[in-house]
Scaffold this motif. Structure first.
Motif, PDB file in Angstrom:
ATOM      1  N   ARG A  32      87.173 -35.659  74.100  1.00  0.00           N
ATOM      2  CA  ARG A  32      86.413 -36.877  74.425  1.00  0.00           C
ATOM      3  C   ARG A  32      85.025 -36.547  74.969  1.00  0.00           C
ATOM      4  NH1 ARG A  32      91.020 -40.194  74.801  1.00  0.00           N
ATOM      5  NH2 ARG A  32      91.867 -39.723  72.748  1.00  0.00           N
ATOM      6  N   GLU A  33      84.926 -35.433  75.694  1.00  0.00           N
ATOM      7  CA  GLU A  33      83.643 -35.080  76.310  1.00  0.00           C
ATOM      8  C   GLU A  33      82.581 -34.775  75.257  1.00  0.00           C
ATOM      9  OE1 GLU A  33      82.862 -35.059  79.874  1.00  0.00           O
ATOM     10  OE2 GLU A  33      84.599 -36.308  79.487  1.00  0.00           O
ATOM     11  N   VAL A  34      83.020 -34.321  74.072  1.00  0.00           N
ATOM     12  CA  VAL A  34      82.056 -33.948  73.016  1.00  0.00           C
ATOM     13  C   VAL A  34      81.106 -35.111  72.724  1.00  0.00           C
ATOM     14  CG1 VAL A  34      81.861 -33.316  70.572  1.00  0.00           C
ATOM     15  CG2 VAL A  34      83.564 -32.205  72.005  1.00  0.00           C
ATOM     16  N   GLU A  35      81.645 -36.334  72.752  1.00  0.00           N
ATOM     17  CA  GLU A  35      80.823 -37.518  72.457  1.00  0.00           C
ATOM     18  C   GLU A  35      79.697 -37.721  73.468  1.00  0.00           C
ATOM     19  OE1 GLU A  35      82.510 -41.199  71.616  1.00  0.00           O
ATOM     20  OE2 GLU A  35      84.241 -40.360  70.562  1.00  0.00           O
ATOM     21  N   PHE A  36      79.890 -37.184  74.667  1.00  0.00           N
ATOM     22  CA  PHE A  36      78.924 -37.443  75.738  1.00  0.00           C
ATOM     23  C   PHE A  36      77.932 -36.290  75.932  1.00  0.00           C
ATOM     24  CE2 PHE A  36      82.661 -39.977  76.415  1.00  0.00           C
ATOM     25  CZ  PHE A  36      82.139 -41.225  76.717  1.00  0.00           C
ATOM     26  N   ILE A  37      78.030 -35.291  75.068  1.00  0.00           N
ATOM     27  CA  ILE A  37      77.123 -34.142  75.182  1.00  0.00           C
ATOM     28  C   ILE A  37      75.899 -34.405  74.302  1.00  0.00           C
ATOM     29  CG2 ILE A  37      76.914 -31.650  74.791  1.00  0.00           C
ATOM     30  CD1 ILE A  37      79.951 -31.487  75.307  1.00  0.00           C
ATOM     31  N   GLU A  38      74.713 -34.256  74.899  1.00  0.00           N
ATOM     32  CA  GLU A  38      73.492 -34.656  74.193  1.00  0.00           C
ATOM     33  C   GLU A  38      73.167 -33.740  73.001  1.00  0.00           C
ATOM     34  OE1 GLU A  38      73.014 -33.449  77.509  1.00  0.00           O
ATOM     35  OE2 GLU A  38      73.756 -35.301  78.423  1.00  0.00           O
ATOM     36  N   GLY A  39      73.043 -32.470  73.239  1.00  0.00           N
ATOM     37  CA  GLY A  39      72.608 -31.563  72.174  1.00  0.00           C
ATOM     38  C   GLY A  39      73.748 -31.208  71.223  1.00  0.00           C
ATOM     39  N   ASP A  40      73.416 -31.097  69.923  1.00  0.00           N
ATOM     40  CA  ASP A  40      74.446 -30.759  68.929  1.00  0.00           C
ATOM     41  C   ASP A  40      74.993 -29.344  69.149  1.00  0.00           C
ATOM     42  OD1 ASP A  40      73.972 -33.201  67.926  1.00  0.00           O
ATOM     43  OD2 ASP A  40      72.840 -32.527  66.167  1.00  0.00           O
ATOM     44  N   TRP A  41      74.092 -28.407  69.390  1.00  0.00           N
ATOM     45  CA  TRP A  41      74.519 -27.018  69.586  1.00  0.00           C
ATOM     46  C   TRP A  41      75.356 -26.888  70.856  1.00  0.00           C
ATOM     47  CZ3 TRP A  41      74.665 -23.541  65.948  1.00  0.00           C
ATOM     48  CH2 TRP A  41      73.793 -23.656  64.868  1.00  0.00           C
ATOM     49  N   ARG A  42      74.945 -27.648  71.858  1.00  0.00           N
ATOM     50  CA  ARG A  42      75.705 -27.630  73.111  1.00  0.00           C
ATOM     51  C   ARG A  42      77.114 -28.188  72.870  1.00  0.00           C
ATOM     52  NH1 ARG A  42      72.594 -29.534  78.432  1.00  0.00           N
ATOM     53  NH2 ARG A  42      71.316 -27.761  77.888  1.00  0.00           N
ATOM     54  N   ALA A  43      77.176 -29.233  72.043  1.00  0.00           N
ATOM     55  CA  ALA A  43      78.480 -29.837  71.710  1.00  0.00           C
ATOM     56  C   ALA A  43      79.352 -28.820  70.966  1.00  0.00           C
ATOM     57  CB  ALA A  43      78.283 -31.079  70.856  1.00  0.00           C
ATOM     58  N   LEU A  44      78.712 -28.061  70.081  1.00  0.00           N
ATOM     59  CA  LEU A  44      79.467 -27.050  69.328  1.00  0.00           C
ATOM     60  C   LEU A  44      79.998 -25.962  70.269  1.00  0.00           C
ATOM     61  CD1 LEU A  44      80.387 -26.071  66.545  1.00  0.00           C
ATOM     62  CD2 LEU A  44      78.260 -24.788  66.372  1.00  0.00           C
ATOM     63  N   GLY A  45      79.148 -25.556  71.217  1.00  0.00           N
ATOM     64  CA  GLY A  45      79.570 -24.553  72.208  1.00  0.00           C
ATOM     65  C   GLY A  45      80.746 -25.055  73.035  1.00  0.00           C
ATOM     66  N   TRP A  46      80.680 -26.328  73.398  1.00  0.00           N
ATOM     67  CA  TRP A  46      81.749 -26.957  74.188  1.00  0.00           C
ATOM     68  C   TRP A  46      83.058 -26.951  73.381  1.00  0.00           C
ATOM     69  CZ3 TRP A  46      82.063 -28.925  79.099  1.00  0.00           C
ATOM     70  CH2 TRP A  46      83.172 -29.732  79.384  1.00  0.00           C
ATOM     71  N   ALA A  47      82.939 -27.320  72.094  1.00  0.00           N
ATOM     72  CA  ALA A  47      84.137 -27.421  71.242  1.00  0.00           C
ATOM     73  C   ALA A  47      84.771 -26.042  71.026  1.00  0.00           C
ATOM     74  CB  ALA A  47      83.770 -28.053  69.906  1.00  0.00           C
ATOM     75  N   THR A  48      83.954 -25.034  70.778  1.00  0.00           N
ATOM     76  CA  THR A  48      84.528 -23.693  70.550  1.00  0.00           C
ATOM     77  C   THR A  48      85.152 -23.156  71.847  1.00  0.00           C
ATOM     78  OG1 THR A  48      82.324 -22.808  70.835  1.00  0.00           O
ATOM     79  CG2 THR A  48      83.113 -22.963  68.585  1.00  0.00           C
ATOM     80  N   GLY A  49      84.524 -23.492  72.971  1.00  0.00           N
ATOM     81  CA  GLY A  49      85.098 -23.102  74.271  1.00  0.00           C
ATOM     82  C   GLY A  49      86.461 -23.730  74.479  1.00  0.00           C
ATOM     83  N   SER A  50      86.613 -24.978  73.991  1.00  0.00           N
ATOM     84  CA  SER A  50      87.884 -25.679  74.181  1.00  0.00           C
ATOM     85  C   SER A  50      88.992 -25.002  73.386  1.00  0.00           C
ATOM     86  CB  SER A  50      87.750 -27.145  73.775  1.00  0.00           C
ATOM     87  OG  SER A  50      87.635 -27.274  72.386  1.00  0.00           O
ATOM     88  N   LEU A  51      88.638 -24.442  72.227  1.00  0.00           N
ATOM     89  CA  LEU A  51      89.646 -23.722  71.432  1.00  0.00           C
ATOM     90  C   LEU A  51      90.176 -22.534  72.222  1.00  0.00           C
ATOM     91  CD1 LEU A  51      88.406 -23.413  67.748  1.00  0.00           C
ATOM     92  CD2 LEU A  51      90.446 -24.541  68.591  1.00  0.00           C
ATOM     93  N   GLY A  52      89.237 -21.826  72.874  1.00  0.00           N
ATOM     94  CA  GLY A  52      89.622 -20.663  73.683  1.00  0.00           C
ATOM     95  C   GLY A  52      90.566 -21.045  74.808  1.00  0.00           C
ATOM     96  N   VAL A  53      90.296 -22.199  75.421  1.00  0.00           N
ATOM     97  CA  VAL A  53      91.145 -22.672  76.531  1.00  0.00           C
ATOM     98  C   VAL A  53      92.585 -22.834  76.050  1.00  0.00           C
ATOM     99  CG1 VAL A  53      91.625 -24.650  78.030  1.00  0.00           C
ATOM    100  CG2 VAL A  53      89.287 -23.874  77.724  1.00  0.00           C
ATOM    101  N   LEU A  54      92.732 -23.443  74.872  1.00  0.00           N
ATOM    102  CA  LEU A  54      94.082 -23.722  74.380  1.00  0.00           C
ATOM    103  C   LEU A  54      94.793 -22.449  73.958  1.00  0.00           C
ATOM    104  CD1 LEU A  54      93.236 -26.878  72.311  1.00  0.00           C
ATOM    105  CD2 LEU A  54      94.156 -26.739  74.592  1.00  0.00           C
ATOM    106  N   LEU A  55      94.028 -21.486  73.465  1.00  0.00           N
ATOM    107  CA  LEU A  55      94.646 -20.225  73.056  1.00  0.00           C
ATOM    108  C   LEU A  55      95.085 -19.411  74.265  1.00  0.00           C
ATOM    109  CD1 LEU A  55      92.323 -19.067  70.154  1.00  0.00           C
ATOM    110  CD2 LEU A  55      94.651 -19.909  70.002  1.00  0.00           C
ATOM    111  N   ARG A  56      94.259 -19.480  75.334  1.00  0.00           N
ATOM    112  CA  ARG A  56      94.531 -18.624  76.491  1.00  0.00           C
ATOM    113  C   ARG A  56      95.639 -19.151  77.384  1.00  0.00           C
ATOM    114  NH1 ARG A  56      88.986 -17.326  77.029  1.00  0.00           N
ATOM    115  NH2 ARG A  56      88.705 -19.062  78.437  1.00  0.00           N
ATOM    116  N   ASN A  57      95.791 -20.474  77.411  1.00  0.00           N
ATOM    117  CA  ASN A  57      96.721 -21.021  78.388  1.00  0.00           C
ATOM    118  C   ASN A  57      98.102 -21.258  77.807  1.00  0.00           C
ATOM    119  OD1 ASN A  57      95.411 -21.690  81.104  1.00  0.00           O
ATOM    120  ND2 ASN A  57      93.854 -22.064  79.534  1.00  0.00           N
ATOM    121  N   PRO A  58      99.107 -20.648  78.402  1.00  0.00           N
ATOM    122  CA  PRO A  58     100.456 -20.868  77.901  1.00  0.00           C
ATOM    123  C   PRO A  58     100.872 -22.314  78.137  1.00  0.00           C
ATOM    124  CG  PRO A  58     100.522 -19.694  79.975  1.00  0.00           C
ATOM    125  CD  PRO A  58      99.075 -19.839  79.615  1.00  0.00           C
ATOM    126  N   PRO A  59     101.690 -22.875  77.271  1.00  0.00           N
ATOM    127  CA  PRO A  59     102.082 -24.259  77.452  1.00  0.00           C
ATOM    128  C   PRO A  59     102.967 -24.433  78.665  1.00  0.00           C
ATOM    129  CG  PRO A  59     103.366 -23.260  75.710  1.00  0.00           C
ATOM    130  CD  PRO A  59     102.352 -22.247  76.131  1.00  0.00           C
TER     131      PRO A  59
END
Lengths: 233, 104
Positions: A32-59
Motif C-alpha cells: 500500500r505504501e508504494v502508492e504514496f511514494i513520490e518518485g518512481d525509482w524510489r517506489a521501485l527501491g521500496w518494492a524490491t526491499g519489501s521482497l527481501g523482507v519477506l524472504l528473510r523473515n520466517p513465517p
C-alpha cells in the motif's frame, strides 16, 4: 503510469501473493505504501526491499482457519509449479556415482570404491524420498476454505508419516552421501576429514529438529486452531 | 516475561522516531523518510517490535476511495522500552551488547 512505477507495483503485488501466511499483513502494508511514494525509482527501491523482507523473515505459526486454507493453496501451488528438486539432484548424483563405480572401478583404491558406493546408495535413497515427498494428493476443486484446510492437514500428516517411516533416515542419508563423496576424493588425509565431517554433522543433527517433528508441529498447529479457534486474525 | 530484543542503532533510530509523536499512528514510508532507513531494514525492525508486543498495527481507510494504509504505534510497553533505549544511547551504552533484554 510509467514503466518503473508499473514494475514497482507489480513487484509489490507479487510479494503479497507469495507472502507466507504470517507475513501477509506486512506484505500488504508494504504494498500500500508504494502508492504514496513520490518518485518512481524510489517506489521501485521500496518494492524490491519489501521482497527481501519477506524472504528473510520466517513465517509466524498459523493463526486461524483462513491462514491454514491459504497455506494449503500455497502448498498446492508450489507443488504444481516447482519441479521435484531433491529427486532431480539426487538422480543426477546417483548416475554420477554409478558412472564412477562402473567405468573407473579399477583405477580407485578401496576407500574410494567404498566412498562412491555409499554416496550412490544414499543418493538412490534420497531420490526415492524426494519423489515420495513431492507427490501430492488430489487438490480441492472448489474455493471452500474447509476443503483446503482438510487438504493441508492431510498433506502434513502424509509427510510426517513419510519422515517417521521410510524417510526417517533422510538427514543421515544426506550426511552419508557427503561423507561418501569426501571419501572418494584423492588424498591421504581424506579418512580423517571424513571422520571429522561426519562427527560434526551428527552433532548438528542432534541440535536440529527432524523433518517428522516439523510436520507434526504443523499438524498440531492445525488441530489446535480447529479446536480452539486460534488467535484473532 | 523477559524477551530478547536486538538492540541496534537502527532500532534505536526507529524508536526515537516513534517518540517524536508518541500518541500518533505512523506510516511505514513516513518513518522510512524520517529515519533514512530503507524498507528492507525498517520492516524487519517493525516486525520484530510487533512480535515482542512493543508495537501495535492498524489499517486506516483513507479518503478518495484509496486502499487502506498500514499504520504503526508503540504500545505502552513499547514506549517504556523506547525511552529506556534512547536514554541508554544518550549515555553511550547502545551497541555494547549485541542482545539486550526487555522486561515486560
Amino acid at each position: 503510469m510509467r514503466l518503473i512505477r508499473r514494475l514497482a507495483v507489480r513487484i509489490s503485488k507479487k510479494s503479497v501473493e507469495r507472502a507466507k501466511p504470517g507475513c501477509k499483513e506486512w506484505a500488504e502494508g508494504l504494498e500500500r505504501e508504494v502508492e504514496f511514494i513520490e518518485g518512481d525509482w524510489r517506489a521501485l527501491g521500496w518494492a524490491t526491499g519489501s521482497l527481501g523482507v519477506l524472504l528473510r523473515n520466517p513465517p509466524k505459526p498459523l493463526g486461524n482457519a483462513e491462514e491454514i486454507a491459504r497455506a494449503g493453496r500455497l502448498f498446492a501451488g508450489n507443488r504444481e509449479h516447482v519441479p521435484p528438486m531433491i529427486l532431480l539432484l539426487m538422480t543426477f548424483q546417483l548416475f554420477d556415482n554409478v558412472d564412477r563405480l562402473v567405468f573407473r572401478w579399477g583405477r580407485m583404491d578401496h576407500l574410494q570404491q567404498a566412498g562412491f558406493a555409499i554416496a550412490a546408495v544414499s543418493a538412490a535413497y534420497l531420490a526415492m524420498v524426494g519423489w515420495m515427498e513431492h507427490r501430492m494428493g488430489k487438490r480441492p476443486e472448489d474455493m471452500d476454505d474447509g476443503a483446503w484446510i482438510e487438504f493441508y492437514r492431510r498433506e502434513m500428516v502424509r509427510r510426517r508419516d513419510l519422515f517417521s517411516g521410510f524417510g526417517i533416515l533422510f538427514p543421515i542419508a544426506i550426511v552419508s552421501m557427503c561423507a561418501g563423496e569426501l571419501l572418494g576424493v584423492e588424498g591421504s588425509t581424506r579418512p580423517y576429514l571424513t571422520a571429522c565431517f561426519t562427527a560434526t554433522c551428527i552433532v548438528m543433527l542432534r541440535l536440529c529438529s527432524w523433518p517428522a517433528e516439523r510436520f507434526q508441529r504443523k499438524v498440531d498447529d492445525v488441530d489446535s486452531i480447529l479446536q480452539h479457534g486460534g488467535r484473532q486474525a | 516475561m523477559r524477551l530478547k530484543m536486538r538492540r541496534s542503532p537502527q532500532t534505536t533510530l526507529v524508536l526515537a522516531e516513534f517518540l517524536q509523536c508518541e500518541q500518533e499512528w505512523r506510516y511505514g514510508y513516513d518513518i522510512s523518510r524520517a529515519t533514512g532507513l530503507k524498507s528492507g531494514t525498517l520492516y524487519p525492525i517493525l516486525m520484530r517490535l510487533a512480535e515482542h508486543k512493543l508495537l501495535e498495527t492498524s489499517w486506516e481507510t483513507t479518503a478518495e476511495g484509496r486502499p487502506p494504509r498500514h499504520m504503526y504505534k508503540l504500545t505502552s510497553d513499547g514506549l517504556r522500552y523506547a525511552r529506556a533505549q534512547t536514554a541508554a544511547e544518550r549515555v553511550g551504552v547502545v551497541g555494547e551488547p549485541a542482545f539486550g533484554g526487555v522486561e515486560l
